[in-house]
Design an enzyme around this catalytic site. Structure first.
Site, PDB file in Angstrom:
ATOM      1  N   SER A  10      41.985  29.412  42.151  1.00  0.00           N
ATOM      2  CA  SER A  10      41.876  30.547  41.225  1.00  0.00           C
ATOM      3  C   SER A  10      41.243  31.757  41.908  1.00  0.00           C
ATOM      4  O   SER A  10      41.124  32.815  41.303  1.00  0.00           O
ATOM      5  CB  SER A  10      41.083  30.152  39.983  1.00  0.00           C
ATOM      6  OG  SER A  10      39.834  29.599  40.340  1.00  0.00           O
ATOM      7  N   HIS A  57      58.718  55.474   4.211  1.00  0.00           N
ATOM      8  CA  HIS A  57      60.090  55.150   4.663  1.00  0.00           C
ATOM      9  C   HIS A  57      60.619  56.205   5.650  1.00  0.00           C
ATOM     10  O   HIS A  57      61.829  56.402   5.742  1.00  0.00           O
ATOM     11  CB  HIS A  57      61.073  55.048   3.484  1.00  0.00           C
ATOM     12  CG  HIS A  57      60.566  54.227   2.335  1.00  0.00           C
ATOM     13  ND1 HIS A  57      60.846  52.896   2.198  1.00  0.00           N
ATOM     14  CD2 HIS A  57      59.774  54.559   1.287  1.00  0.00           C
ATOM     15  CE1 HIS A  57      60.254  52.430   1.097  1.00  0.00           C
ATOM     16  NE2 HIS A  57      59.591  53.425   0.533  1.00  0.00           N
ATOM     17  N   SER A  93      62.963  64.913  33.024  1.00  0.00           N
ATOM     18  CA  SER A  93      64.069  64.018  33.363  1.00  0.00           C
ATOM     19  C   SER A  93      64.652  64.482  34.686  1.00  0.00           C
ATOM     20  O   SER A  93      64.661  65.673  34.988  1.00  0.00           O
ATOM     21  CB  SER A  93      65.113  64.095  32.257  1.00  0.00           C
ATOM     22  OG  SER A  93      66.385  63.807  32.784  1.00  0.00           O
ATOM     23  N   LYS A 145      64.372  68.369  29.193  1.00  0.00           N
ATOM     24  CA  LYS A 145      63.594  67.291  28.581  1.00  0.00           C
ATOM     25  C   LYS A 145      62.159  67.186  29.059  1.00  0.00           C
ATOM     26  O   LYS A 145      61.838  67.419  30.213  1.00  0.00           O
ATOM     27  CB  LYS A 145      64.301  65.949  28.821  1.00  0.00           C
ATOM     28  CG  LYS A 145      65.471  65.787  27.859  1.00  0.00           C
ATOM     29  CD  LYS A 145      66.196  64.503  28.057  1.00  0.00           C
ATOM     30  CE  LYS A 145      65.357  63.309  27.692  1.00  0.00           C
ATOM     31  NZ  LYS A 145      66.038  62.059  28.016  1.00  0.00           N
ATOM     32  N   ASN A 156      59.725  64.131  28.556  1.00  0.00           N
ATOM     33  CA  ASN A 156      59.621  62.799  27.956  1.00  0.00           C
ATOM     34  C   ASN A 156      58.166  62.379  27.749  1.00  0.00           C
ATOM     35  O   ASN A 156      57.346  62.531  28.649  1.00  0.00           O
ATOM     36  CB  ASN A 156      60.319  61.779  28.852  1.00  0.00           C
ATOM     37  CG  ASN A 156      61.791  62.093  29.017  1.00  0.00           C
ATOM     38  OD1 ASN A 156      62.419  62.634  28.108  1.00  0.00           O
ATOM     39  ND2 ASN A 156      62.333  61.793  30.190  1.00  0.00           N
TER      40      ASN A 156
HETATM   41  N1  ARG Z   1      38.280  27.547  38.554  1.00  0.00           N
HETATM   42  C1  ARG Z   1      37.896  26.772  37.412  1.00  0.00           C
HETATM   43  C2  ARG Z   1      38.346  27.501  36.146  1.00  0.00           C
HETATM   44  O1  ARG Z   1      38.553  28.648  36.241  1.00  0.00           O
HETATM   45  C3  ARG Z   1      36.420  26.585  37.366  1.00  0.00           C
HETATM   46  C4  ARG Z   1      35.980  25.320  36.698  1.00  0.00           C
HETATM   47  C5  ARG Z   1      36.458  24.184  37.501  1.00  0.00           C
HETATM   48  N2  ARG Z   1      35.959  22.935  37.033  1.00  0.00           N
HETATM   49  C6  ARG Z   1      36.432  21.797  37.480  1.00  0.00           C
HETATM   50  N3  ARG Z   1      35.926  20.732  37.003  1.00  0.00           N
HETATM   51  N4  ARG Z   1      37.372  21.759  38.386  1.00  0.00           N
HETATM   52  O2  ARG Z   1      38.487  26.923  35.090  1.00  0.00           O
END
Ligand code: ARG
Length: 459
Positions: free
Chosen positions: A22, A155, A276, A282, A284
């Site tokens: 992540s 309307h 445009s 125009k 826009n």
């Molecule tokens: N990157 C994880 C999330 O955003 C963090 C928590 C991860 N926890 C775990 N037990 N792998 O949810």
């Protein structure tokens, strides 16, 4: 052969690693992560779980990591998965094995819940500020065009005269409700999850109240299982954002219509329109159109998080990592839309003459003529029937109500007399002197109240 298998294995590992990481997006939470870790380290020392000097080393290390990140010197690594592990690994490099003590009495599950709550709390305050800035622009535009009467619509048909200011203040009210929703959301976000551990709580004498106070939370979560698996606050933020975007999209739609040649009620500042490439006449209204379009994406993010959370068993599940990108996108979209609207509205020029021309045929006074007959003793339904016929006649003759002779009026009802010519746009709006109505006094009062309500910034 074995060389090849090795290579495939490596490939597969890297693919899986990238898939679960992540860090490409949760690095945005670095500040909240560091802040939460500092409060946690302080608490651990206060409770004698680690020593003061260990806490000091940890805190100094975290602060310098934060600086590295802010200066763009930090190297985020996908093999370290997320922001928590990236920071912790760097802490080891900086201060050695004592870094390992920071994660005592904590899990990434309560850590990420904390980071997200800190983030959402900050963003809510920014959202409320942005809503107020937009309210301020609306009130100023209403104030500058206080006297202008426009056709009010139902309307999308001209219905009754209203003040432009009254129309604009309708949006002020919508944003006022939006602010309330974000305040409610703040209240539900303002709960410290740290101390819940992975799911069951932590086997150390932690002081959760102390951590809450350090981080500015007024409440501490009551159930550890709920605390690590709860994302209601994100859903509530995104739901409130969806509603605000819906309001913006309605305002956008009116700006688009009103700036068309057909309406011609307003002109937008150059910066908020584009020409445009092939049709030189125009201008826009792209900014308004894009806000209208982006509303769909914000709704989509809400549906996505609701769907991700649906049917998840307690407690934390990795699915929940999917909560972030939609949230960030919604925050960014909402803020940029609110900000640009606040600026764009400052550039709006209302074309009072054009609006007047549009209502030259005064058929929008039909209700007032019916009310006139009611005051002369007719039941409203009957009066309505008479004026319906009168309108049909006037339209067929190509005359406005004012161009009809008294004889023509009397053909429809003997109750009509000379004073029917006293009915005007001005008398129509002045008559609607009820709380929330469009009379100049009511609108003036609403304007004054709006200024007080919204804590409008002075610019
Ligand atoms: N990157 C994880 C999330 O955003 C963090 C928590 C991860 N926890 C775990 N037990 N792998 O949810």
């Amino acid at each position: 052969m074995s060389y090849l298998r090795n290579r495939f294995q490596k490939e597969a590992n890297r693919m899986a690693q990238d898939y679960v990481a992540s860090i490409p997006f949760d690095q945005r939470l670095y500040r909240q992560d560091v802040e939460g870790s500092i409060a946690h380290a302080k608490m651990l020392a206060k409770q004698g779980i680690i020593t003061n000097s260990e806490a000091e080393a940890i805190i100094a290390g975290l602060n310098s990591i934060c600086e590295e990140i802010e200066q763009g010197k930090f190297q985020f690594k996908s093999e370290l998965e997320d922001i928590h592990m990236n920071i912790e690994a760097r802490l080891f490099e900086k201060i050695g094995n004592v870094a390992g003590k920071l994660h005592t009495a904590r899990s990434r599950n309560d850590q990420i819940a904390l980071d997200l709550r800190l983030f959402v709390k900050e963003e809510i305050l920014k959202t409320i500020d942005a809503l107020e800035a937009l309210q301020c622009s609306l009130v100023n535009l209403a104030e500058t065009n206080k006297e202008v009467i426009m056709p009010g619509y139902t309307h999308l048909q001209q219905a009754q005269p209203v003040l432009v200011a009254h129309h604009l203040l309708a949006y002020f009210e919508m944003l006022q409700r939006d602010k309330k929703r974000f305040y409610n959301c703040l209240n539900c976000t303002d709960v410290l999850p740290l101390g819940s551990g992975a799911l069951a709580g932590v086997p150390y004498p932690v002081d959760r109240e102390f951590v809450a106070q350090e981080l500015g939370f007024t409440k501490v979560s009551a159930n550890s299982l709920d605390a690590v698996s709860d994302r209601d606050f994100i859903i509530e933020y995104e739901a409130a954002a969806a509603l605000t975007m819906m309001h913006l999209s309605r305002l956008a739609e009116e700006i688009i219509l009103w700036s068309s040649i057909e309406f011609g009620f307003i002109e937008l500042g150059e910066a908020y329109t584009t020409g445009s490439s092939i049709m030189p006449q125009k201008k826009n209204p792209d900014v308004a159109e894009l806000a209208r379009g982006k509303t769909g994406r914000v709704y989509g993010n809400l549906m996505a998080i609701l769907t991700t959370m649906k049917s998840l068993p307690l407690t934390y599940n990795r699915d929940m990592q999917e909560d972030k990108e939609g949230l960030f996108d919604t925050v960014d979209t909402l803020h940029s839309s609110l900000e640009i609207f606040a600026e764009m509205i400052k550039t709006i020029k209302v074309n009072a003459k054009r609006i007047r021309d549009v209502i030259k045929k005064d058929y929008i006074l039909a209700t007032d003529i019916a009310d006139y007959l009611v005051k002369k003793g007719l039941p409203f339904r009957e009066a309505h029937g008479i004026v319906a016929k009168l309108s049909e006649y006037a339209i067929k003759e190509g005359k406005s109500f004012h161009e009809l002779s008294l004889r023509e009026y009397k053909n429809f009802s003997p109750l009509f007399s000379e004073d029917v010519y006293g009915i005007s746009f001005e008398s129509s709006i002045a008559a609607r002197d009820v709380i929330g109505g469009t009379s100049p006094q009511q609108v003036e009062a609403a304007l004054q109240k709006s200024k007080g309500d919204s804590l409008l910034r002075s610019e």
